[in-house]
Write a protein that holds these residues in place. Sequence first.
Motif, mmCIF file in Angstrom:
data_model
loop_
_atom_site.group_PDB
_atom_site.id
_atom_site.type_symbol
_atom_site.label_atom_id
_atom_site.label_comp_id
_atom_site.label_asym_id
_atom_site.label_seq_id
_atom_site.Cartn_x
_atom_site.Cartn_y
_atom_site.Cartn_z
ATOM 1 N N LYS A 1 -4.628 -15.363 -21.359
ATOM 2 C CA LYS A 1 -4.959 -16.265 -22.450
ATOM 3 C C LYS A 1 -4.347 -15.698 -23.717
ATOM 4 O O LYS A 1 -4.302 -14.490 -23.907
ATOM 5 C CB LYS A 1 -6.473 -16.397 -22.621
ATOM 6 C CG LYS A 1 -7.156 -17.099 -21.472
ATOM 7 C CD LYS A 1 -8.623 -17.294 -21.762
ATOM 8 C CE LYS A 1 -9.292 -18.022 -20.609
ATOM 9 N NZ LYS A 1 -10.717 -18.210 -20.856
ATOM 10 N N ILE B 1 -18.627 -16.800 -14.329
ATOM 11 C CA ILE B 1 -17.533 -17.460 -13.631
ATOM 12 C C ILE B 1 -16.203 -17.247 -14.356
ATOM 13 O O ILE B 1 -15.155 -17.259 -13.747
ATOM 14 C CB ILE B 1 -17.831 -18.968 -13.471
ATOM 15 C CG1 ILE B 1 -19.009 -19.154 -12.510
ATOM 16 C CG2 ILE B 1 -16.639 -19.730 -12.974
ATOM 17 C CD1 ILE B 1 -19.501 -20.568 -12.410
ATOM 18 N N GLU B 2 -16.235 -17.012 -15.660
ATOM 19 C CA GLU B 2 -15.010 -16.851 -16.448
ATOM 20 C C GLU B 2 -14.182 -15.690 -15.912
ATOM 21 O O GLU B 2 -14.686 -14.598 -15.681
ATOM 22 C CB GLU B 2 -15.376 -16.591 -17.909
ATOM 23 C CG GLU B 2 -14.188 -16.479 -18.811
ATOM 24 C CD GLU B 2 -14.605 -16.203 -20.246
ATOM 25 O OE1 GLU B 2 -13.709 -15.995 -21.061
ATOM 26 O OE2 GLU B 2 -15.803 -16.198 -20.530
ATOM 27 N N ASP B 3 -12.885 -15.925 -15.709
ATOM 28 C CA ASP B 3 -11.985 -14.904 -15.178
ATOM 29 C C ASP B 3 -11.533 -13.991 -16.305
ATOM 30 O O ASP B 3 -10.775 -14.400 -17.178
ATOM 31 C CB ASP B 3 -10.787 -15.574 -14.514
ATOM 32 C CG ASP B 3 -9.885 -14.570 -13.824
ATOM 33 O OD1 ASP B 3 -10.303 -13.414 -13.638
ATOM 34 O OD2 ASP B 3 -8.760 -14.959 -13.469
ATOM 35 N N ARG B 4 -11.970 -12.748 -16.282
ATOM 36 C CA ARG B 4 -11.634 -11.810 -17.351
ATOM 37 C C ARG B 4 -10.210 -11.289 -17.236
ATOM 38 O O ARG B 4 -9.716 -10.625 -18.130
ATOM 39 C CB ARG B 4 -12.624 -10.667 -17.367
ATOM 40 C CG ARG B 4 -14.020 -11.140 -17.763
ATOM 41 C CD ARG B 4 -14.926 -9.994 -18.025
ATOM 42 N NE ARG B 4 -14.368 -9.121 -19.035
ATOM 43 C CZ ARG B 4 -14.869 -8.942 -20.243
ATOM 44 N NH1 ARG B 4 -15.945 -9.576 -20.584
ATOM 45 N NH2 ARG B 4 -14.301 -8.122 -21.095
ATOM 46 N N ASN B 5 -9.511 -11.540 -16.126
ATOM 47 C CA ASN B 5 -8.136 -11.093 -15.962
ATOM 48 C C ASN B 5 -7.126 -12.208 -16.213
ATOM 49 O O ASN B 5 -5.938 -12.004 -16.043
ATOM 50 C CB ASN B 5 -7.925 -10.538 -14.555
ATOM 51 C CG ASN B 5 -8.657 -9.237 -14.369
ATOM 52 O OD1 ASN B 5 -8.671 -8.403 -15.256
ATOM 53 N ND2 ASN B 5 -9.279 -9.061 -13.217
ATOM 54 N N ALA B 6 -7.585 -13.373 -16.602
ATOM 55 C CA ALA B 6 -6.691 -14.511 -16.826
ATOM 56 C C ALA B 6 -5.835 -14.264 -18.073
ATOM 57 O O ALA B 6 -6.247 -13.597 -19.005
ATOM 58 C CB ALA B 6 -7.497 -15.790 -16.995
ATOM 59 N N GLN C 1 -9.898 -11.343 -23.079
ATOM 60 C CA GLN C 1 -8.908 -11.127 -22.036
ATOM 61 C C GLN C 1 -7.666 -10.449 -22.612
ATOM 62 O O GLN C 1 -7.106 -9.543 -21.990
ATOM 63 C CB GLN C 1 -8.511 -12.464 -21.376
ATOM 64 C CG GLN C 1 -9.596 -13.084 -20.556
ATOM 65 C CD GLN C 1 -10.609 -13.863 -21.379
ATOM 66 O OE1 GLN C 1 -10.476 -14.026 -22.570
ATOM 67 N NE2 GLN C 1 -11.649 -14.344 -20.737
#
Length: 59
Positions: free
Chosen positions: A19, A12-17, A25
């Motif tokens: 941070k 579920i973790e968004d790799r394009n967010a 990321q």
Amino acid sequence: MQDTQKMTATAIEDRNAWKFGFTPQAELWNGRFAMLGFVAALATEYLTGGGTLHFLGLM
């Protein structure tokens, strides 16, 4: 059952967010910008017939 929950949380973790810090990321974005810069340098050399440093007036 716990393995399934861990896998789901990771998926579920968004790799394009965006941070900050040394995160996976940040490394993805760093690599993307490096590839973009490399392609821009190659295009500059191809279009001007000289190197990037010559184009910028540094040599």
